[in-house]
Scaffold this motif. Sequence first.
Motif, PDB file in Angstrom:
ATOM      1  N   ILE A 104      -3.724   3.960   4.176  1.00  0.00           N
ATOM      2  CA  ILE A 104      -4.369   4.689   3.093  1.00  0.00           C
ATOM      3  C   ILE A 104      -5.678   3.970   2.829  1.00  0.00           C
ATOM      4  O   ILE A 104      -5.774   2.764   3.038  1.00  0.00           O
ATOM      5  N   ARG A 105      -6.705   4.738   2.433  1.00  0.00           N
ATOM      6  CA  ARG A 105      -7.918   4.027   2.047  1.00  0.00           C
ATOM      7  C   ARG A 105      -8.760   4.878   1.122  1.00  0.00           C
ATOM      8  O   ARG A 105      -8.721   6.107   1.176  1.00  0.00           O
ATOM      9  N   TYR A 129      -3.432  -0.442   6.090  1.00  0.00           N
ATOM     10  CA  TYR A 129      -2.810  -0.008   4.847  1.00  0.00           C
ATOM     11  C   TYR A 129      -2.218   1.409   4.916  1.00  0.00           C
ATOM     12  O   TYR A 129      -1.428   1.787   4.065  1.00  0.00           O
ATOM     13  N   THR A 175      -3.523   1.113  -2.917  1.00  0.00           N
ATOM     14  CA  THR A 175      -4.252   1.099  -1.640  1.00  0.00           C
ATOM     15  C   THR A 175      -4.068  -0.220  -0.883  1.00  0.00           C
ATOM     16  O   THR A 175      -4.623  -0.397   0.198  1.00  0.00           O
ATOM     17  N   GLY A 176      -3.325  -1.162  -1.447  1.00  0.00           N
ATOM     18  CA  GLY A 176      -3.174  -2.472  -0.826  1.00  0.00           C
ATOM     19  C   GLY A 176      -4.244  -3.456  -1.281  1.00  0.00           C
ATOM     20  O   GLY A 176      -4.167  -4.647  -0.977  1.00  0.00           O
ATOM     21  N   THR A 177      -5.236  -2.970  -2.008  1.00  0.00           N
ATOM     22  CA  THR A 177      -6.289  -3.833  -2.548  1.00  0.00           C
ATOM     23  C   THR A 177      -5.912  -4.229  -3.984  1.00  0.00           C
ATOM     24  O   THR A 177      -4.968  -3.665  -4.542  1.00  0.00           O
ATOM     25  N   ALA A 186       0.816  -1.202   0.000  1.00  0.00           N
ATOM     26  CA  ALA A 186       0.000   0.000   0.000  1.00  0.00           C
ATOM     27  C   ALA A 186       0.857   1.262   0.000  1.00  0.00           C
ATOM     28  O   ALA A 186       2.022   1.232   0.351  1.00  0.00           O
ATOM     29  N   GLU A 219     -13.645  -1.572  -6.133  1.00  0.00           N
ATOM     30  CA  GLU A 219     -14.125  -0.811  -4.989  1.00  0.00           C
ATOM     31  C   GLU A 219     -15.539  -0.301  -5.237  1.00  0.00           C
ATOM     32  O   GLU A 219     -15.971  -0.194  -6.392  1.00  0.00           O
ATOM     33  N   THR A 279       2.370  -5.925   3.747  1.00  0.00           N
ATOM     34  CA  THR A 279       1.347  -4.944   3.373  1.00  0.00           C
ATOM     35  C   THR A 279       1.928  -3.579   3.024  1.00  0.00           C
ATOM     36  O   THR A 279       1.385  -2.848   2.211  1.00  0.00           O
ATOM     37  N   ARG A 280       3.024  -3.252   3.706  1.00  0.00           N
ATOM     38  CA  ARG A 280       3.640  -1.957   3.425  1.00  0.00           C
ATOM     39  C   ARG A 280       5.102  -2.162   3.045  1.00  0.00           C
ATOM     40  O   ARG A 280       5.705  -3.159   3.379  1.00  0.00           O
ATOM     41  N   ASN A 330      -7.339 -11.942  -1.773  1.00  0.00           N
ATOM     42  CA  ASN A 330      -8.464 -11.738  -2.679  1.00  0.00           C
ATOM     43  C   ASN A 330      -8.714 -12.893  -3.633  1.00  0.00           C
ATOM     44  O   ASN A 330      -9.366 -12.729  -4.664  1.00  0.00           O
ATOM     45  N   ARG A 354     -12.993  -0.876  -0.875  1.00  0.00           N
ATOM     46  CA  ARG A 354     -12.954  -2.323  -1.048  1.00  0.00           C
ATOM     47  C   ARG A 354     -13.744  -3.050   0.041  1.00  0.00           C
ATOM     48  O   ARG A 354     -14.174  -4.184  -0.159  1.00  0.00           O
TER      49      ARG A 354
END
Lengths: 363, 363, 363, 363
Positions: free
Chosen positions: C117-118, C115, B77-79, B32, C17, D361-362, C4, C125
């Motif tokens: 961030i979003r 994360y 965003t890590g998604t 992310a 998203e 994740t980061r 995912n 998501r």
Amino acid sequence: MAGNTFGHLFRISTFGESHGVAIGVIIDGCPAQFPIDMEFIQSELDKRRPGQSKITTQRKESDTVQILSGIFEGKSTGTPIALLIPNEDQRSKDYDHNTNVYRPSHADYTYDAKYGIRDHRGGGRSSARETAARVAAGAIAKLLLAHYGITVFAHVSAVGTINAPNLQALHYDEVLAQREENIVRCADPATAKEMIEFIDGVRKDGDTVGGKISCVINGCPPGLGEPVFDKLHADLGKAMLSINAVHGFEYGSGFSGSEMRGSAHNDIFLTNEGKAPKTLTNFSGGIQGGISNGMEINFTVAFKPVATIMHNQQTVNAAGDAAEIKGKGRHDPCVVPRAVVIVEAMAALVLADQFLRHKATRL
Amino acid sequence: MAGNTFGHLFRISTFGESHGVAIGVIIDGCPAQFPIDMEFIQSELDKRRPGQSKITTQRKESDTVQILSGIFEGKSTGTPIALLIPNEDQRSKDYDHNTNVYRPSHADYTYDAKYGIRDHRGGGRSSARETAARVAAGAIAKLLLAHYGITVFAHVSAVGTINAPNLQALHYDEVLAQREENIVRCADPATAKEMIEFIDGVRKDGDTVGGKISCVINGCPPGLGEPVFDKLHADLGKAMLSINAVHGFEYGSGFSGSEMRGSAHNDIFLTNEGKAPKTLTNFSGGIQGGISNGMEINFTVAFKPVATIMHNQQTVNAAGDAAEIKGKGRHDPCVVPRAVVIVEAMAALVLADQFLRHKATRL
Amino acid sequence: MAGNTFGHLFRISTFGESHGVAIGVIIDGCPAQFPIDMEFIQSELDKRRPGQSKITTQRKESDTVQILSGIFEGKSTGTPIALLIPNEDQRSKDYDHNTNVYRPSHADYTYDAKYGIRDHRGGGRSSARETAARVAAGAIAKLLLAHYGITVFAHVSAVGTINAPNLQALHYDEVLAQREENIVRCADPATAKEMIEFIDGVRKDGDTVGGKISCVINGCPPGLGEPVFDKLHADLGKAMLSINAVHGFEYGSGFSGSEMRGSAHNDIFLTNEGKAPKTLTNFSGGIQGGISNGMEINFTVAFKPVATIMHNQQTVNAAGDAAEIKGKGRHDPCVVPRAVVIVEAMAALVLADQFLRHKATRL
Amino acid sequence: MAGNTFGHLFRISTFGESHGVAIGVIIDGCPAQFPIDMEFIQSELDKRRPGQSKITTQRKESDTVQILSGIFEGKSTGTPIALLIPNEDQRSKDYDHNTNVYRPSHADYTYDAKYGIRDHRGGGRSSARETAARVAAGAIAKLLLAHYGITVFAHVSAVGTINAPNLQALHYDEVLAQREENIVRCADPATAKEMIEFIDGVRKDGDTVGGKISCVINGCPPGLGEPVFDKLHADLGKAMLSINAVHGFEYGSGFSGSEMRGSAHNDIFLTNEGKAPKTLTNFSGGIQGGISNGMEINFTVAFKPVATIMHNQQTVNAAGDAAEIKGKGRHDPCVVPRAVVIVEAMAALVLADQFLRHKATRL
């Protein structure tokens, strides 16, 4: 994410260090009700076993395999098959002089760099001793394939600059018999003799030498391989490159194919009386678009020379200071004779996995 | 079990056929908060794009990449990041004559053998068009690696029997600039000229030719790679062998290493003022025991000649009867100029994945 | 390692998203040559679609599904099936007031914590909009199962404290028809009426309420499920718990079984004229030792109340300071009517995956 | 595709049958340089060990764990850790009368249906004996978590209809001490006494009874869990449901949450002096959107009664004919006292895996 598991549906997880208690493997996904011939597994291990001839390491290991689970009354039950091979001749003291010194072209430095700790006795996990577990599991894969008429055969096709002639389409049993008649495991008797003499000279020099192993798979039905990433040859390549000392892999026309023109390289399809078409040539090595086409699958694997030599060598220690490594310990002057059965085992594991994977392709 | 996913922690799943609506990729696991430079992704796709010069196929595709998800205000965003590349120039009619005929050394027959059905338009999923998705994903991996000072550089090192000299340790930017100055993407200008002329001649013959691509990775820290199966070079090998038309892979000393003696092949460690030790030679190709040692990583990939030629060829059809295939359609006389960026992309994907995997090695 | 992807042999990877361009899914591993009924997929999506009745959110989305790949002339080709659902009614402005404020019992805070961030628009998501991709993929799984006579049926079995009577062994088509006759999707008409009135009252209060969905799977052959970790009910449980707002899962006797004695709970086997034995009772819920036994599989899923309410609530912002959240936006007063098809989709995905996995159990 | 592997980055593969040579586990992915306290592992196994009290089975097993690999001088090396637990008290004859008879609510029939073969001695692989391997591996996961201040604590919260009061926020060490003071492993002494008396009565009836185990995890940092499928509670749920005899799982408000309104259920965020916000209530069970929020994680697991009872029962045999099963053998009247440490082990394995996954994740 660690990497000690190989395969998806016929999946193995291995463990064990060169000088620990034992090495072993769990096979998860072996189909149920399959007869497991323990004598065959042991005979395969015997081909990889150290101390089997004058051109292999003199470490003494019987490599006797034990079943811990998954087999009941001689048959697989569909549950995990655990196989154990105890270590016997653990002369750890042989390695005391190397505790803090990085042997050139070994994995000593990189294991320290990665893990910050390492079992220095005989290379620990990085030792080729780990491959015994692969051979045991591969033997079961071979039995499974044989049930479907698929045979996997490898032999030493080169030692140093001595190359064996291409194998003609001999019957599997014949070529296997020829290979097992000599200690270098080359299926061509004349070349074998030359290779053995050469390796013996290298050994007397306290040196080592590289070589090549070629493998053919016969009887593979069309359809195995999973594009676009798990192509059959991609899985075979990864399997081979995961073997200690392997520096190269090629299948079909391989590197020489890069020099050819399409008009010469294309494998023309021939009619075949209603059966799967054959091809006039086989530059594709039995695989097209990553999927087996029913022709003989063939590939070659290049092994670098063993890094342990009987010469003193300059190096550095864990503190980064200059040091000298003494030539000591037991080692192979040339790894390929013992690696033949490892190449076969890894090829069989790939085929067994892809065979099971293919079952889900159609309803 | 299908095989359209690659990698574990930096994981891509691709989809799409040559003449379908679009091709694309989902990247799951991109860390992310990472800035995503869409222009760079597009510039990488432009290097793989058809129709870019006289020695590539004349299919017209802008290969314009669209973001569907996973990026918000310019950052990951890590998604999951989904990228889409619509197909534009889908002249499916070009392939109508091939509906039931198996093109030699293509995947037509094996797809039918495996799936019992196939999208015959332009090879469907087996088309190298699929690699555009890899290049898009690989571009993001490259950005990630660049953030850590890791660069991936490949160039055409051979076309047919024309070989480029070994790259000296040039600065990354220089060698990249030299490569991009010629349409064959060889970093040696003199060899490039010779290659281009040769390919042009092959094209005029309606024929094709194979070649080789060599790749170097600089700035890779020691410690990447996951023994015993997911060794760094084993993952690189699988990645390369999964690219269309690849028939061979070697790293470090490669196949020539199999001819050497250990005393000549061992890479002697040198002291390095408290930093990670360097080696005097680099026959290990920057990888020992499957783990990067901090030296330059290098490998070479062999490509067979493209199977589509402008000659009529004998073959069989789906019914098994003899048929003739006409030389028709748009194709590349030599695949390597456009494949350079694919090799880099797959290498970057392996490195990014192993980089993230390594994070779990220590607490 | 991101999460995912769901399933192994019938494997889906989703992206997208709430307020991005589109959401979608890749299905890798759908067997080849299978007819794909796009109208059925769309009809399933219509059951999950927002705005379908007075007791669901008023967001307007047609949720029109597009095929990008993997289907040729109406049939699966064995290559990845990519499905896309464009977002239409993206009133992002509705969420501007929430940019830096953490909505209670939403994922706002945890996404930021994870994360850094979003995408704050509509939950990004973490929005249940993501489940549309699951429904599309699940529809294909349902078609596959139906081919083998396996049906998956769920309905709303509780809203708040209003519980439906246990479904008697009605014919699948009947019970499905009854369920679709009312907007709450309870198969018992009298209970349905009561539930709808209750939800409507809750909605007028600006509040929300939880509920339960019960699911039965009929026609499942004995043998599905992979001990010891991938037991059939363990995979079903994970699938259900991965759905937004699910707080509990039970199968067979479930939580009430924990109060029973073995002598009452044991399902006695009955002879069955040479066919697979049936059991007198079914406290096992059709699964024993993690493997289907041929009886009806049944389970129940508990959903918490939707977190978005039309009341002002106290909370904190990203800086950690006290803040107030205004009741605004479009939302469902009760999630279970729209979640019925999501439960079915996830159950179908588990069954399809285990169905294919089981194929490798025997030679 | 078999299912004997659990986890991704902290990954275990187990093997072994109830009456085979041994059971065991490979842990792949344990970070390097971590001190492994073998006494702690053994003490955990002792809590699961049969024969520890009058309310457990009288099978005699010391369950002595042996290290085969992966630990050097007391520390993990980053290579696979193999642990072996030999079987000692293998009274296989106890099961001779069951060879062809399907015990009600056991896995006898389903294993035959799936694999067509089964090791009938004591349930073979389906026996809860397999969970000893999980406990050994879970102990290492617990050590890892403890290093980061994360504690996992479970206790028996119900036996039949006897329910323990909710645990107040006692200190971990206190509640653990209280639990270990009684043989039923309930942290409330008064309830424990009642439960023991009840189980003893059930045992004298030759019957069995179900129960519940509740678990709390303290000290978990915000951010663990991988949406959208590998949500933290989804992984916990799968882990629990994979344990023998488990029929239900709920976290946070669980099934009772389905009866609540949003206005009562929402967990209001509170300011926390610059630290991660806390919530006023914890109906979310420490997990929001599938990701830990830093609050206490809590869940409850429902166990059905043990199927082996000392009564004669009607059943069928492998031929499908009516048969009678005699009440014989050694068994637990109630499984929950010994299952407490299994619940903890599986929870710890999930947390350790998600902890390592989160690292990627980061950047």
